[in-house]
Design a protein around this motif. Sequence first.
Motif, PDB file in Angstrom:
ATOM      1  N   ASN A  44       0.799  -1.234   0.000  1.00 42.56           N
ATOM      2  CA  ASN A  44       0.000   0.000   0.000  1.00 42.56           C
ATOM      3  C   ASN A  44       0.827   1.276   0.000  1.00 42.56           C
ATOM      4  OD1 ASN A  44      -2.441  -1.450   0.064  1.00 42.56           O
ATOM      5  ND2 ASN A  44      -2.362  -1.588   2.288  1.00 42.56           N
ATOM      6  N   CYS A  45       2.123   1.175  -0.310  1.00 42.42           N
ATOM      7  CA  CYS A  45       2.936   2.386  -0.402  1.00 42.42           C
ATOM      8  C   CYS A  45       4.139   2.101  -1.289  1.00 42.42           C
ATOM      9  CB  CYS A  45       3.392   2.874   0.974  1.00 42.42           C
ATOM     10  SG  CYS A  45       4.610   1.853   1.799  1.00 42.42           S
ATOM     11  N   THR A  46       4.816   3.170  -1.674  1.00 42.00           N
ATOM     12  CA  THR A  46       6.034   3.030  -2.453  1.00 42.00           C
ATOM     13  C   THR A  46       7.218   3.006  -1.505  1.00 42.00           C
ATOM     14  OG1 THR A  46       6.202   5.424  -2.668  1.00 42.00           O
ATOM     15  CG2 THR A  46       5.036   4.246  -4.424  1.00 42.00           C
ATOM     16  N   GLY A  47       8.368   2.663  -2.036  1.00 39.66           N
ATOM     17  CA  GLY A  47       9.571   2.685  -1.208  1.00 39.66           C
ATOM     18  C   GLY A  47      10.275   1.349  -1.226  1.00 39.66           C
ATOM     19  N   ASP A  48      11.371   1.305  -0.494  1.00 41.95           N
ATOM     20  CA  ASP A  48      12.181   0.097  -0.413  1.00 41.95           C
ATOM     21  C   ASP A  48      11.418  -1.011   0.298  1.00 41.95           C
ATOM     22  OD1 ASP A  48      14.287   1.441  -1.621  1.00 41.95           O
ATOM     23  OD2 ASP A  48      15.193   2.022   0.289  1.00 41.95           O
ATOM     24  N   ASN A  49      11.938  -2.230   0.143  1.00 42.28           N
ATOM     25  CA  ASN A  49      11.360  -3.370   0.848  1.00 42.28           C
ATOM     26  C   ASN A  49      11.384  -3.134   2.358  1.00 42.28           C
ATOM     27  OD1 ASN A  49      10.992  -4.682  -1.559  1.00 42.28           O
ATOM     28  ND2 ASN A  49      12.608  -6.190  -1.242  1.00 42.28           N
ATOM     29  N   TYR A  50      10.448  -3.771   3.022  1.00 43.39           N
ATOM     30  CA  TYR A  50      10.332  -3.683   4.482  1.00 43.39           C
ATOM     31  C   TYR A  50      11.022  -4.844   5.158  1.00 43.39           C
ATOM     32  CZ  TYR A  50       7.008   0.103   5.264  1.00 43.39           C
ATOM     33  OH  TYR A  50       6.422   1.336   5.391  1.00 43.39           O
ATOM     34  N   TYR A  51      11.530  -4.590   6.344  1.00 46.11           N
ATOM     35  CA  TYR A  51      11.852  -5.640   7.301  1.00 46.11           C
ATOM     36  C   TYR A  51      10.657  -5.707   8.240  1.00 46.11           C
ATOM     37  CZ  TYR A  51      16.854  -6.214   6.253  1.00 46.11           C
ATOM     38  OH  TYR A  51      18.061  -6.497   5.675  1.00 46.11           O
ATOM     39  N   ASN A  52      10.192  -6.918   8.518  1.00 46.73           N
ATOM     40  CA  ASN A  52       9.064  -7.132   9.427  1.00 46.73           C
ATOM     41  C   ASN A  52       9.391  -8.268  10.378  1.00 46.73           C
ATOM     42  OD1 ASN A  52       6.694  -5.426   8.311  1.00 46.73           O
ATOM     43  ND2 ASN A  52       7.586  -6.397   6.525  1.00 46.73           N
ATOM     44  N   LEU A  53       8.942  -8.137  11.598  1.00 45.13           N
ATOM     45  CA  LEU A  53       9.122  -9.161  12.613  1.00 45.13           C
ATOM     46  C   LEU A  53       8.084  -8.967  13.692  1.00 45.13           C
ATOM     47  CD1 LEU A  53      11.752  -8.138  15.165  1.00 45.13           C
ATOM     48  CD2 LEU A  53      11.664  -6.908  13.005  1.00 45.13           C
ATOM     49  N   VAL A  54       8.029  -9.917  14.613  1.00 45.84           N
ATOM     50  CA  VAL A  54       7.117  -9.824  15.751  1.00 45.84           C
ATOM     51  C   VAL A  54       7.927  -9.952  17.027  1.00 45.84           C
ATOM     52  CG1 VAL A  54       5.219 -10.974  16.976  1.00 45.84           C
ATOM     53  CG2 VAL A  54       5.099 -10.658  14.495  1.00 45.84           C
ATOM     54  N   VAL A  55       7.570  -9.141  18.006  1.00 46.01           N
ATOM     55  CA  VAL A  55       8.188  -9.183  19.330  1.00 46.01           C
ATOM     56  C   VAL A  55       7.110  -9.542  20.339  1.00 46.01           C
ATOM     57  CG1 VAL A  55       9.436  -7.866  21.097  1.00 46.01           C
ATOM     58  CG2 VAL A  55       9.884  -7.426  18.666  1.00 46.01           C
ATOM     59  N   GLU A  56       7.460 -10.438  21.232  1.00 48.56           N
ATOM     60  CA  GLU A  56       6.567 -10.859  22.322  1.00 48.56           C
ATOM     61  C   GLU A  56       7.196 -10.415  23.637  1.00 48.56           C
ATOM     62  OE1 GLU A  56       4.941 -15.123  22.801  1.00 48.56           O
ATOM     63  OE2 GLU A  56       6.635 -15.008  24.208  1.00 48.56           O
ATOM     64  N   PHE A  57       6.368  -9.905  24.552  1.00 47.68           N
ATOM     65  CA  PHE A  57       6.852  -9.545  25.877  1.00 47.68           C
ATOM     66  C   PHE A  57       5.680  -9.491  26.838  1.00 47.68           C
ATOM     67  CE2 PHE A  57       6.372  -5.597  23.405  1.00 47.68           C
ATOM     68  CZ  PHE A  57       5.479  -4.873  24.176  1.00 47.68           C
ATOM     69  N   THR A  58       5.991  -9.330  28.107  1.00 51.12           N
ATOM     70  CA  THR A  58       4.944  -9.147  29.116  1.00 51.12           C
ATOM     71  C   THR A  58       5.028  -7.724  29.645  1.00 51.12           C
ATOM     72  OG1 THR A  58       6.381 -10.046  30.847  1.00 51.12           O
ATOM     73  CG2 THR A  58       4.845 -11.580  29.795  1.00 51.12           C
ATOM     74  N   THR A  59       3.879  -7.210  30.045  1.00 50.78           N
ATOM     75  CA  THR A  59       3.825  -5.853  30.576  1.00 50.78           C
ATOM     76  C   THR A  59       2.679  -5.717  31.567  1.00 50.78           C
ATOM     77  OG1 THR A  59       3.717  -3.502  30.014  1.00 50.78           O
ATOM     78  CG2 THR A  59       2.362  -4.983  28.680  1.00 50.78           C
ATOM     79  N   SER A  60       2.845  -4.797  32.484  1.00 57.23           N
ATOM     80  CA  SER A  60       1.763  -4.442  33.404  1.00 57.23           C
ATOM     81  C   SER A  60       1.049  -3.171  32.932  1.00 57.23           C
ATOM     82  CB  SER A  60       2.311  -4.243  34.825  1.00 57.23           C
ATOM     83  OG  SER A  60       3.289  -3.219  34.823  1.00 57.23           O
ATOM     84  N   LEU A  61       1.491  -2.598  31.801  1.00 58.50           N
ATOM     85  CA  LEU A  61       0.847  -1.400  31.264  1.00 58.50           C
ATOM     86  C   LEU A  61      -0.555  -1.723  30.755  1.00 58.50           C
ATOM     87  CD1 LEU A  61       3.725   0.190  29.125  1.00 58.50           C
ATOM     88  CD2 LEU A  61       2.925   0.922  31.390  1.00 58.50           C
ATOM     89  N   SER A  62      -1.421  -0.737  30.794  1.00 53.82           N
ATOM     90  CA  SER A  62      -2.730  -0.854  30.152  1.00 53.82           C
ATOM     91  C   SER A  62      -2.537  -0.767  28.638  1.00 53.82           C
ATOM     92  CB  SER A  62      -3.643   0.283  30.607  1.00 53.82           C
ATOM     93  OG  SER A  62      -3.158   1.527  30.096  1.00 53.82           O
ATOM     94  N   ILE A  63      -3.575  -1.109  27.898  1.00 52.44           N
ATOM     95  CA  ILE A  63      -3.503  -0.993  26.439  1.00 52.44           C
ATOM     96  C   ILE A  63      -3.221   0.451  26.036  1.00 52.44           C
ATOM     97  CG2 ILE A  63      -4.843  -1.147  24.295  1.00 52.44           C
ATOM     98  CD1 ILE A  63      -6.255  -3.613  25.546  1.00 52.44           C
ATOM     99  N   THR A  64      -3.900   1.393  26.649  1.00 54.53           N
ATOM    100  CA  THR A  64      -3.714   2.806  26.321  1.00 54.53           C
ATOM    101  C   THR A  64      -2.289   3.257  26.604  1.00 54.53           C
ATOM    102  OG1 THR A  64      -6.038   3.245  26.799  1.00 54.53           O
ATOM    103  CG2 THR A  64      -4.558   5.149  26.778  1.00 54.53           C
TER     104      THR A  64
END
Length: 168
Positions: A44-64
């Motif tokens: 959906n856009c122009t430009g160079d190829n993307y690097y994509n990955l997923v990170v998993e972690f735990t947090t006590s933060l709220s979604i907001t």
Amino acid sequence: MALVHIGVGSNINKEVNVANALQDLDIMFDNCRVSSIFESAAVNCTGDNYYNLVVEFTTSLSITALMQCLKDLEITHGRKATDRRYAPRTLDLDLLLFDNVIQSESPVLPRPEILYHAFVLWPLAELAPDLCHPESGMTMAALWRDFDKSTQVLALAQWQWPAITELV
């Protein structure tokens, strides 16, 4: 503590921006785990190829609070609030899953792109194959197995974050 999965993407100075973001996320959050890094054409856009990955972690933060933290991190790494929606990115951090939360208001959870972008689903399935999608109930591995891989070109990136070489 909530188990969180975020998508990370970059197509501007991507090795530097991804490396810096991963270092920051590891400092900010507990139990960080990182998928392999995948390379794909910009969607959906122009430009160079993307690097994509997923990170998993735990947090006590709220979604907001977590969303604000991710937005602040994007800005720290050069993303401007004035950037167009489908413009090239120094860093893009998308909240994919927050425990098993299902919500239709912003941010929509689980993030819909999980089901239709290979660059989101493949790294998520690699990192958490037995994790169930909160709406479909299917594991990420099963979703990836059933995904039509002929529609999107995605490959392991030549550059990988050193902490994830054991996954590749």
